[in-house]
Design an enzyme around this catalytic site. Structure first.
Site, PDB file in Angstrom:
ATOM      1  CD  GLU A   1      -2.685  -1.093  -0.310  1.00  0.00           C
ATOM      2  OE1 GLU A   1      -3.154  -0.035  -0.748  1.00  0.00           O
ATOM      3  OE2 GLU A   1      -2.711  -2.140  -0.977  1.00  0.00           O
TER       4      GLU A   1
ATOM      5  CB  CYS B   1      -1.611   7.442   2.705  1.00  0.00           C
ATOM      6  SG  CYS B   1      -2.746   6.563   3.763  1.00  0.00           S
TER       7      CYS B   1
HETATM    8  P1  NAP Z   1       8.893   4.835   3.216  1.00  0.00           P
HETATM    9  O1  NAP Z   1      10.038   5.752   3.247  1.00  0.00           O
HETATM   10  O2  NAP Z   1       8.578   4.151   1.954  1.00  0.00           O
HETATM   11  O3  NAP Z   1       9.140   3.772   4.382  1.00  0.00           O
HETATM   12  C1  NAP Z   1       8.178   2.802   4.706  1.00  0.00           C
HETATM   13  C2  NAP Z   1       8.864   1.639   5.378  1.00  0.00           C
HETATM   14  O4  NAP Z   1       9.741   1.026   4.438  1.00  0.00           O
HETATM   15  C3  NAP Z   1       9.742   2.041   6.570  1.00  0.00           C
HETATM   16  O5  NAP Z   1       9.652   1.041   7.555  1.00  0.00           O
HETATM   17  C4  NAP Z   1      11.122   2.066   5.965  1.00  0.00           C
HETATM   18  O6  NAP Z   1      12.161   1.839   6.882  1.00  0.00           O
HETATM   19  C5  NAP Z   1      11.022   0.903   4.998  1.00  0.00           C
HETATM   20  N1  NAP Z   1      12.036   0.901   3.939  1.00  0.00           N
HETATM   21  C6  NAP Z   1      12.674   1.948   3.364  1.00  0.00           C
HETATM   22  N2  NAP Z   1      13.524   1.501   2.409  1.00  0.00           N
HETATM   23  C7  NAP Z   1      13.414   0.157   2.379  1.00  0.00           C
HETATM   24  C8  NAP Z   1      14.032  -0.884   1.621  1.00  0.00           C
HETATM   25  N3  NAP Z   1      14.930  -0.627   0.679  1.00  0.00           N
HETATM   26  N4  NAP Z   1      13.661  -2.153   1.878  1.00  0.00           N
HETATM   27  C9  NAP Z   1      12.727  -2.442   2.819  1.00  0.00           C
HETATM   28  N5  NAP Z   1      12.139  -1.499   3.583  1.00  0.00           N
HETATM   29  C10 NAP Z   1      12.464  -0.223   3.352  1.00  0.00           C
HETATM   30  O7  NAP Z   1       7.535   5.572   3.674  1.00  0.00           O
HETATM   31  P2  NAP Z   1       7.305   6.473   4.939  1.00  0.00           P
HETATM   32  O8  NAP Z   1       7.975   7.782   4.712  1.00  0.00           O
HETATM   33  O9  NAP Z   1       7.613   5.709   6.178  1.00  0.00           O
HETATM   34  O10 NAP Z   1       5.721   6.645   4.924  1.00  0.00           O
HETATM   35  C11 NAP Z   1       5.071   7.597   4.171  1.00  0.00           C
HETATM   36  C12 NAP Z   1       4.530   6.989   2.880  1.00  0.00           C
HETATM   37  O11 NAP Z   1       3.623   5.948   3.195  1.00  0.00           O
HETATM   38  C13 NAP Z   1       3.723   7.985   2.056  1.00  0.00           C
HETATM   39  O12 NAP Z   1       4.034   7.800   0.710  1.00  0.00           O
HETATM   40  C14 NAP Z   1       2.275   7.586   2.335  1.00  0.00           C
HETATM   41  O13 NAP Z   1       1.364   7.965   1.335  1.00  0.00           O
HETATM   42  C15 NAP Z   1       2.413   6.104   2.452  1.00  0.00           C
HETATM   43  N6  NAP Z   1       1.293   5.511   3.180  1.00  0.00           N
HETATM   44  C16 NAP Z   1       0.373   4.803   2.472  1.00  0.00           C
HETATM   45  C17 NAP Z   1      -0.730   4.250   3.120  1.00  0.00           C
HETATM   46  C18 NAP Z   1      -1.756   3.462   2.368  1.00  0.00           C
HETATM   47  O14 NAP Z   1      -2.591   2.802   2.995  1.00  0.00           O
HETATM   48  N7  NAP Z   1      -1.749   3.494   1.050  1.00  0.00           N
HETATM   49  C19 NAP Z   1      -0.872   4.429   4.498  1.00  0.00           C
HETATM   50  C20 NAP Z   1       0.105   5.155   5.183  1.00  0.00           C
HETATM   51  C21 NAP Z   1       1.189   5.680   4.515  1.00  0.00           C
HETATM   52  P3  NAP Z   1      13.001   3.063   7.481  1.00  0.00           P
HETATM   53  O15 NAP Z   1      12.050   3.853   8.287  1.00  0.00           O
HETATM   54  O16 NAP Z   1      14.044   2.372   8.291  1.00  0.00           O
HETATM   55  O17 NAP Z   1      13.553   3.825   6.313  1.00  0.00           O
END
Ligand code: NAP
Length: 515
Positions: free
Chosen positions: A286, A320
Site C-alpha cells: 500500500e 496517505c
Molecule cells: P517509506 O520511506 O517508503 O518507508 C516505509 C517503510 O519502508 C519504513 O519502515 C522504511 O524503513 C522501509 N524501507 C525503506 N527503504 C526500504 C528498503 N529498501 N527495503 C525495505 N524497507 C524499506 O515511507 P514512509 O515515509 O515511512 O511513509 C510515508 C509513505 O507511506 C507515504 O508515501 C504515504 O502515502 C504512504 N502511506 C500509504 C498508506 C496506504 O494505505 N496506502 C498508508 C500510510 C502511509 P526506514 O524507516 O528504516 O527507512
C-alpha cells in the site's frame, strides 16, 4: 461470547477525567525517555550494541528512546525462529489465535492513555489524532479476530455426486511486515495482526522514526500470550536490512505500507527468485497518494471549506489519505479560496503536548527539508494565499500552506509532498474537475462536495480512487466501515479493514474425496 464488531468510540478530551488521563500519561511516558529497547527474537530480548535513537519531532533534540539495531545476523536468527514457530502456530485452532487478538485489544484499551501519549511525543499527533490512531489499532485487532472466525468456518463449494469436497484456508508461512511512520501503531498492528491471526509468524521491521510504538505492540502481544517466535521485532534501517529481508529466500510474503518508490522497489526485489526459494512471494504493498477534493458550484461552501481544511492539514498533511489538491468550480472559486485562507489562518501550530496546538511538527528533518523545497516550487507554480513559512525552530514545524491558481499538471499537483501543503486548482465545470482529479499516477482517496445527485453519480462512476467520499472529508477511514486501499500507483488495493483482507495472508487448499 464474541459480540458483533463495532468501531471504538473516540475519547472526548473536554471531559476532565480524559484530560487528566492523558496528562498523567504524558508525564509517565516522559519519565521513560531514557530507556533502551532490545530486539525481540524468539521470545527473548536481543541486544546488538549498535544503537539508533528516535526523537520528538516537536523538540528536535529530545530523545524518545534508543534502539538496538538488527543486522543480517539477527534477521537470520529471527527467520529461523519464525519458521520453527510456524510448525506449531499454523496448527493452533483459529479461535485460539483470534483470542490472542481480542486479548491484545483489551490490553490496548487498558493502556490507551499511555499509547496516546507515546503517539503525541514520538509521532507528533495532537491528542485527538493520537486517540483516533490508537482506536484504529484496537479496531484492527477486534475486526481481524472476528474475521478469522469467519474464514475458519466451512466454505461454500458446489456439491458433486459421489465426492466429498472441501476448501480450507491455510497460512502461507513466515512474512515480513514493513510499516510506515505515519500510522506507527495502527498500520503496524493491522498488518502484523492479520498475518499472525491467519497462522503466519512475522518479522516486524518498524519505521526507523517511530520504533517505540512498534515495540509497544510486542509488549502487548507478549502479555496477550502469543507464543515465542510468532512476532519478532527487528528494528533497523530500511535501506540497510530492508532489501535483505525482502530478498531472503525464506521470506514467504511481504506486507508493506509506505512510499511508492520503496514499494515498487520491494515489489521488484520480491519478484526475483533467490537460490533455494520455492515459492512466488506474495506482496501486499500500500503506497502513496495525491488525493483530491472536488468542490462543485452547487454546494455548501462552508462545509466544503471545513472538509478541505481538516483533510489537508490534519496530522500536518502526513496521512496517505490527506487532501493535497482542492479542485474548485470557477463559479465559487474566489469565494472558496478566500474562506479557506481565513479558516487555515486560524490553525494553531506548535508542540502537540499542549492541546491548544492543533497542528504539530512534521516527522523529521528530511521531511521538513523536502516539504520546504516543494513550498519553493509552489511559489513558482501558483500564488501563495496562506502559510509558506517554517514554524518555530525548536521542532520541525511548517505553517499550513495554501497555493491557488495551480495548474492541474504542476509538480505540486502531481507529486506526493506528504506535508501541510495544498494546491487549489480552478475547473471550468464538474466534468473538468473530475478529469483533473484523475490526472495523477495515484488513486487512493478522493471526495466530492455537491448537492447535485447526477454529479454524485458521475463521481461514483468516473472518479478513479480506492476510497471515494461524498460530501465529507477524505480522511478518517474506519475499520470495517471503510475498507482502505488505493488504485494505480497507490498500491495493490488490499483494502485493510475489509472482509477480503485476511485472504491475502492465506492460501486455499481444496480436498476432494471419492465416496
Ligand atoms: P517509506 O520511506 O517508503 O518507508 C516505509 C517503510 O519502508 C519504513 O519502515 C522504511 O524503513 C522501509 N524501507 C525503506 N527503504 C526500504 C528498503 N529498501 N527495503 C525495505 N524497507 C524499506 O515511507 P514512509 O515515509 O515511512 O511513509 C510515508 C509513505 O507511506 C507515504 O508515501 C504515504 O502515502 C504512504 N502511506 C500509504 C498508506 C496506504 O494505505 N496506502 C498508508 C500510510 C502511509 P526506514 O524507516 O528504516 O527507512
Amino acid at each position: 461470547m464474541i459480540t458483533e464488531y463495532k468501531p471504538t468510540t473516540y475519547l472526548d478530551f473536554s471531559q476532565p477525567a480524559n484530560k487528566q488521563g492523558i496528562e498523567d500519561a504524558l508525564k509517565l511516558v516522559e519519565s521513560q525517555f531514557s530507556r533502551e529497547y532490545p530486539l525481540f527474537i524468539n521470545g527473548k530480548d536481543v541486544k546488538t550494541g549498535d544503537l539508533f535513537k528516535s526523537y520528538n519531532p516537536c523538540e528536535k533534540t529530545q530523545v524518545v528512546g534508543a534502539f538496538h539495531k538488527a543486522g543480517k545476523k539477527e534477521v537470520d536468527l529471527a527467520m529461523d525462529a519464525a519458521w520453527r514457530a510456524f510448525a506449531s502456530w499454523k496448527n493452533v485452532d483459529p479461535r485460539e489465535r483470534a483470542i490472542v487478538l481480542f486479548k491484545a485489544a483489551e490490553i490496548m484499551r487498558r493502556r490507551r492513555f499511555e499509547l496516546n501519549a507515546w503517539m503525541v511525543l514520538e509521532a507528533s499527533k495532537n491528542w485527538n489524532e493520537a486517540d483516533g490512531e490508537v482506536a484504529e489499532a484496537i479496531d484492527f485487532l477486534d475486526f481481524y479476530g472476528r474475521e478469522m472466525l469467519r474464514y475458519s468456518e466451512r466454505q461454500p463449494i458446489t456439491p458433486i455426486a459421489g465426492e466429498y469436497n472441501e476448501l480450507v484456508y491455510i497460512p502461507l508461512g513466515v512474512g515480513v511486515v514493513i510499516p510506515p511512520w505515519n500510522f506507527p501503531l495502527a498500520i503496524l498492528t493491522g498488518m502484523a495482526s492479520a498475518a499472525i491471526v491467519t497462522g503466519n509468524p512475522v518479522l516486524l521491521k518498524p519505521a526507523s522514526d517511530t520504533p517505540v510504538l512498534g515495540y509497544k505492540l510486542v509488549e502487548i502481544m507478549q502479555e496477550a500470550g502469543l507464543p515465542d517466535g510468532v512476532l519478532n521485532y527487528i528494528p533497523g534501517s530500511g535501506g540497510v536490512i530492508g532489501d535483505y529481508l525482502v530478498a531472503h529466500p525464506k521470506t514467504r510474503f511481504i506486507a508493506f505500507t509506505g512510499s511508492m518508490e520503496v514499494g515498487l522497489h520491494l515489489n521488484q526485489l520480491a519478484a526475483t527468485p533467490q537460490k533455494g526459494q520455492i515459492w512466488v512471494k506474495r506482496v501486499v504493498a500500500e503506497m502513496g497518494g495525491k488525493d483530491a477534493i472536488v468542490v462543485d458550484d452547487d454546494t455548501d461552501v462552508a462545509a466544503a471549506v471545513e472538509g478541505v481544511a481538516l483533510s489537508a492539514f490534519g496530522f500536518q498533511g502526513q496521512k496517505c489519505s490527506a487532501c493535497s489538491r482542492a479542485i474548485v468550480h470557477e463559479k465559487i472559486y474566489d469565494e472558496f479560496v478566500q474562506r479557506l485562507a481565513e479558516r487555515v489562518r486560524k490553525i494553531t501550530v506548535g508542540p502537540v503536548k499542549n492541546p491548544a496546538n492543533w497542528m504539530g511538527a512534521v516527522m523529521s528533518g528530511s521531511a521538513h527539508e523536502k516539504i520546504m523545497q516543494y513550498i519553493e516550487i509552489g511559489k513558482k507554480e501558483g500564488k501563495l494565499v496562506a502559510g509558506g513559512e517554517a514554524g518555530p525552530d525548536a521542532g520541525y514545524f511548517i505553517q499550513p500552506t495554501v497555493f491557488k491558481d495551480v495548474p492541474a499538471n504542476a509538480k505540486i499537483s502531481c507529486e506526493e509532498i506528504f506535508g501541510p501543503v495544498l494546491a487549489v486548482t480552478k475547473a471550468r465545470d464538474f466534468a473538468e474537475a473530475i478529469k483533473f482529479a484523475n490526472a495523477t499516477d495515484f488513486g487512493l482517496t478522493g471526495a466530492v462536495y455537491t448537492r447535485d445527485r447526477f454529479k454524485l453519480e458521475k463521481a461514483k462512476r468516473e472518479f478513479h480512487c480506492g476510497n471515494l467520499y461524498l460530501n465529507r472529508k477524505c480522511t478518517g477511514a474506519l475499520v470495517g466501515a471503510h475498507p482502505f486501499g488505493g488504485f494505480n500507483m497507490s498500491g495493490t488495493d488490499s483494502k485493510a479493514g475489509g472482509r477480503d483482507y485476511l485472504g491475502l495472508f492465506l492460501q486455499a487448499k481444496v480436498m476432494s474425496e471419492k465416496l
